[in-house]
Design a protein around this motif. Structure first.
Motif, PDB file in Angstrom:
ATOM      1  N   ARG A  88      18.699   5.517  16.123  1.00  0.00           N
ATOM      2  CA  ARG A  88      18.348   5.433  14.935  1.00  0.00           C
ATOM      3  C   ARG A  88      19.023   6.520  13.997  1.00  0.00           C
ATOM      4  N   SER A  89      19.509   5.837  13.002  1.00  0.00           N
ATOM      5  CA  SER A  89      20.420   6.655  12.030  1.00  0.00           C
ATOM      6  C   SER A  89      19.526   7.922  11.235  1.00  0.00           C
ATOM      7  N   ASN A  90      18.175   7.489  11.278  1.00  0.00           N
ATOM      8  CA  ASN A  90      17.305   8.324  10.481  1.00  0.00           C
ATOM      9  C   ASN A  90      16.879   9.510  11.468  1.00  0.00           C
ATOM     10  N   VAL A 128      -5.611   9.062  15.528  1.00  0.00           N
ATOM     11  CA  VAL A 128      -5.611   8.306  16.584  1.00  0.00           C
ATOM     12  C   VAL A 128      -4.980   6.957  16.143  1.00  0.00           C
ATOM     13  N   MET A 129      -4.390   6.028  16.863  1.00  0.00           N
ATOM     14  CA  MET A 129      -3.676   4.956  16.427  1.00  0.00           C
ATOM     15  C   MET A 129      -4.477   3.883  15.655  1.00  0.00           C
ATOM     16  N   SER A 130      -5.588   3.895  15.637  1.00  0.00           N
ATOM     17  CA  SER A 130      -6.482   2.814  14.698  1.00  0.00           C
ATOM     18  C   SER A 130      -6.289   3.412  13.351  1.00  0.00           C
ATOM     19  N   ASP A 131      -5.871   4.747  13.117  1.00  0.00           N
ATOM     20  CA  ASP A 131      -5.844   5.137  11.493  1.00  0.00           C
ATOM     21  C   ASP A 131      -4.477   4.868  10.997  1.00  0.00           C
ATOM     22  N   LEU A 132      -3.385   4.333  11.762  1.00  0.00           N
ATOM     23  CA  LEU A 132      -2.257   4.058  11.293  1.00  0.00           C
ATOM     24  C   LEU A 132      -1.839   2.662  11.180  1.00  0.00           C
ATOM     25  N   PRO A 133      -0.928   2.341  10.346  1.00  0.00           N
ATOM     26  CA  PRO A 133      -0.398   1.031  10.187  1.00  0.00           C
ATOM     27  C   PRO A 133       0.423   0.802  11.372  1.00  0.00           C
ATOM     28  N   PRO A 134       0.658  -0.426  11.887  1.00  0.00           N
ATOM     29  CA  PRO A 134       1.376  -0.754  13.207  1.00  0.00           C
ATOM     30  C   PRO A 134       2.728  -0.104  13.229  1.00  0.00           C
ATOM     31  N   PRO A 135       3.123   0.803  14.330  1.00  0.00           N
ATOM     32  CA  PRO A 135       4.530   1.250  14.523  1.00  0.00           C
ATOM     33  C   PRO A 135       5.505   0.039  14.294  1.00  0.00           C
ATOM     34  N   ARG A 136       6.715   0.248  14.258  1.00  0.00           N
ATOM     35  CA  ARG A 136       7.637  -0.891  14.332  1.00  0.00           C
ATOM     36  C   ARG A 136       8.993   0.013  13.991  1.00  0.00           C
ATOM     37  N   PRO A 137      10.130  -0.961  14.589  1.00  0.00           N
ATOM     38  CA  PRO A 137      11.386  -0.248  14.599  1.00  0.00           C
ATOM     39  C   PRO A 137      11.969  -0.110  13.195  1.00  0.00           C
ATOM     40  N   GLY A 138      12.664   1.120  13.031  1.00  0.00           N
ATOM     41  CA  GLY A 138      13.124   1.289  11.727  1.00  0.00           C
ATOM     42  C   GLY A 138      14.415   1.016  11.495  1.00  0.00           C
ATOM     43  N   PRO A 197       0.786  -1.109   0.011  1.00  0.00           N
ATOM     44  CA  PRO A 197      -0.004   0.021   0.049  1.00  0.00           C
ATOM     45  C   PRO A 197       0.691   1.248   0.059  1.00  0.00           C
ATOM     46  N   ALA A 198       0.263   2.302  -0.621  1.00  0.00           N
ATOM     47  CA  ALA A 198       1.047   3.656  -0.906  1.00  0.00           C
ATOM     48  C   ALA A 198       1.554   3.966   0.714  1.00  0.00           C
ATOM     49  N   SER A 199       0.682   3.977   1.724  1.00  0.00           N
ATOM     50  CA  SER A 199       1.136   4.619   2.943  1.00  0.00           C
ATOM     51  C   SER A 199       2.167   3.836   3.437  1.00  0.00           C
ATOM     52  N   ILE A 200       2.279   2.574   3.180  1.00  0.00           N
ATOM     53  CA  ILE A 200       3.518   1.744   3.889  1.00  0.00           C
ATOM     54  C   ILE A 200       4.710   1.885   2.882  1.00  0.00           C
ATOM     55  N   ARG A 201       4.349   2.199   1.509  1.00  0.00           N
ATOM     56  CA  ARG A 201       5.683   2.423   0.813  1.00  0.00           C
ATOM     57  C   ARG A 201       6.223   3.691   1.137  1.00  0.00           C
ATOM     58  N   ASN A 202       5.441   4.569   1.615  1.00  0.00           N
ATOM     59  CA  ASN A 202       5.908   5.966   1.648  1.00  0.00           C
ATOM     60  C   ASN A 202       6.827   5.941   3.283  1.00  0.00           C
ATOM     61  N   ALA A 203       5.989   5.279   3.884  1.00  0.00           N
ATOM     62  CA  ALA A 203       6.567   4.963   5.646  1.00  0.00           C
ATOM     63  C   ALA A 203       7.952   4.594   5.315  1.00  0.00           C
ATOM     64  N   ILE A 233       6.997   2.953  21.269  1.00  0.00           N
ATOM     65  CA  ILE A 233       6.164   3.378  20.262  1.00  0.00           C
ATOM     66  C   ILE A 233       6.251   4.744  19.666  1.00  0.00           C
ATOM     67  N   ILE A 234       6.453   5.528  20.771  1.00  0.00           N
ATOM     68  CA  ILE A 234       6.497   7.021  20.135  1.00  0.00           C
ATOM     69  C   ILE A 234       7.611   6.967  18.948  1.00  0.00           C
ATOM     70  N   VAL A 235       8.763   6.671  19.402  1.00  0.00           N
ATOM     71  CA  VAL A 235       9.879   6.780  18.249  1.00  0.00           C
ATOM     72  C   VAL A 235       9.390   5.938  16.989  1.00  0.00           C
ATOM     73  N   ASN A 236       8.938   4.669  17.233  1.00  0.00           N
ATOM     74  CA  ASN A 236       8.510   3.802  16.086  1.00  0.00           C
ATOM     75  C   ASN A 236       7.393   4.462  15.201  1.00  0.00           C
ATOM     76  N   ALA A 237       6.621   5.227  15.497  1.00  0.00           N
ATOM     77  CA  ALA A 237       5.519   5.765  15.210  1.00  0.00           C
ATOM     78  C   ALA A 237       5.980   7.029  14.025  1.00  0.00           C
ATOM     79  N   VAL A 238       7.350   7.486  14.110  1.00  0.00           N
ATOM     80  CA  VAL A 238       7.757   8.588  13.284  1.00  0.00           C
ATOM     81  C   VAL A 238       7.312   8.350  11.900  1.00  0.00           C
ATOM     82  N   PRO A 239       7.738   7.223  11.134  1.00  0.00           N
ATOM     83  CA  PRO A 239       7.334   6.832   9.845  1.00  0.00           C
ATOM     84  C   PRO A 239       5.992   7.022   9.454  1.00  0.00           C
TER      85      PRO A 239
END
Length: 342
Positions: free
Chosen positions: A39-41, A332-342, A4-10, A315-321
């Motif tokens: 996190r290097s990014n 709200v969280m239900s709007d987003l794909p699951p945060p995950r370590p980048g 999905p575009a949102s995940i590709r963009n993330a 979670i706060i850091v993982n949610a950045v992308p």
């Protein structure tokens, strides 16, 4: 098949360096900074805290990070170049931190906040929620309130589990946390060391209890399309049956060592959500338990539980992308794909 575009963009944005502002350097804010440092990014460009013992200190030295161009802690916010995300970790009450949030939003910073009432403010404070959403849309940024609870353990994770259910009749979450493993400010917030009478008086006036349990119930109901007719909330003390050591000092028998906080949500006269949180000194093993009653019945138990402080920071850091890829406005969280370590 393409993602999905949102995940590709993330994923794309996670490869780029993002400048971040650290707004609030208490235990959670510093934990966020430590994870971000790995996190290097991500690049920390500005740090704010009103604590005079922190002002003027190098952020890297506060988190024992590798020396580099870390910002020096300043007492007030100012416009910061080369940053587009603010990690906001200063308070639990939305109205109290609203000026801070608006400073960041007006400056076109995407905001990821640990403010519990921001996780789902649409029911309890729709006027403030609408104002934040409107300003964020106007400035082209996204605002998210998240953490372990609210934000994950008692709302987002149960919601994900409903994906395998053909029907959901009732959702129960029980979270047991040994307060000995938690930060000192939280131990004070649960009334540790108080008399039972003092606890009940302060709980009745809203000075004690976990902020965010209502928001978790409301977020769950909204995501499932349930219109709740009422929420019943109770906060009860748990007292020691023997002398209990704690970071606050030894707590005598009969004095408070924690709390049991429960929120029950109803559709008409039928209970459909029950969230129960126990945070108690010397509780023993922590745990998280989710039960989805429906077709089929789904149960999940996390032995040892999800640690409230370290998980919130992650979670706060993982949610950045995900936040950078989300549409502008109050999310709200239900709007987003699951945060995950980048």
């Amino acid at each position: 098949m393409n993602a999905p575009a949102s995940i590709r963009n993330a994923d794309l944005r996670s490869t780029q360096t993002t400048g971040v502002v650290h707004y609030g350097l208490g235990p959670i804010g510093l934990a966020v900074a430590r994870i971000a440092a790995g996190r290097s990014n991500l690049r920390s460009v500005f740090a704010i805290d009103r604590d005079p013992t922190l002002v003027g200190k190098n952020l890297g030295s506060l988190i024992n990070a590798t020396p580099r161009d870390w910002p020096v802690v300043e007492p007030t916010y100012r416009s910061s170049a080369n940053s587009n995300v603010a990690f906001h970790c200063t308070g639990s009450r939305l109205r109290a931190v609203l000026p801070e949030l608006l400073q960041c939003i007006e400056d076109r910073l995407n905001v990821i906040s640990s403010c519990e009432e921001l996780a789902y403010p649409w029911d309890d404070d729709p006027t403030t929620a609408q104002h934040i959403d409107s300003v964020a849309r106007d400035r082209g940024v996204t605002v998210l309130g998240t953490g372990i609870n609210p934000g994950y353990a008692m709302d987002y994770l149960p919601l994900v589990l409903t994906a395998v259910a053909g029907r959901v009749d009732h959702l129960s979450v029980k979270r047991r946390q040994d307060a000995d493993t938690r930060r000192l400010p939280l131990q004070r917030k649960i009334g540790a060391g108080m008399s039972v009478a003092n606890f009940r008086a302060r709980a009745a006036s809203g000075q004690l209890g976990h902020v965010g349990l209502r928001q978790s119930a409301q977020a769950l109901a909204a995501a499932l399309g349930w219109q709740l007719s009422k929420l019943d909330e109770s906060i009860d003390p748990v007292w020691a049956d023997r002398l209990t050591p704690s970071a606050l000092g030894d707590i005598p028998a009969g004095m408070v060592i924690g709390l049991r906080h429960q929120v029950r949500g109803f559709r008409a006269d039928e209970e459909v959500v029950c969230l129960e949180l126990q945070i108690v000194m010397a509780l023993g093993e922590s745990s998280d338990e989710i039960v989805i009653s429906g077709e089929p019945r789904v149960e999940l138990v996390v032995p040892g539980g999800l640690h409230g402080d370290t998980a919130t920071a992650a979670i706060i850091v993982n949610a950045v992308p995900m936040v950078l890829s989300a549409p502008p406005g109050l999310a709200v969280m239900s709007d987003l794909p699951p945060p995950r370590p980048g």
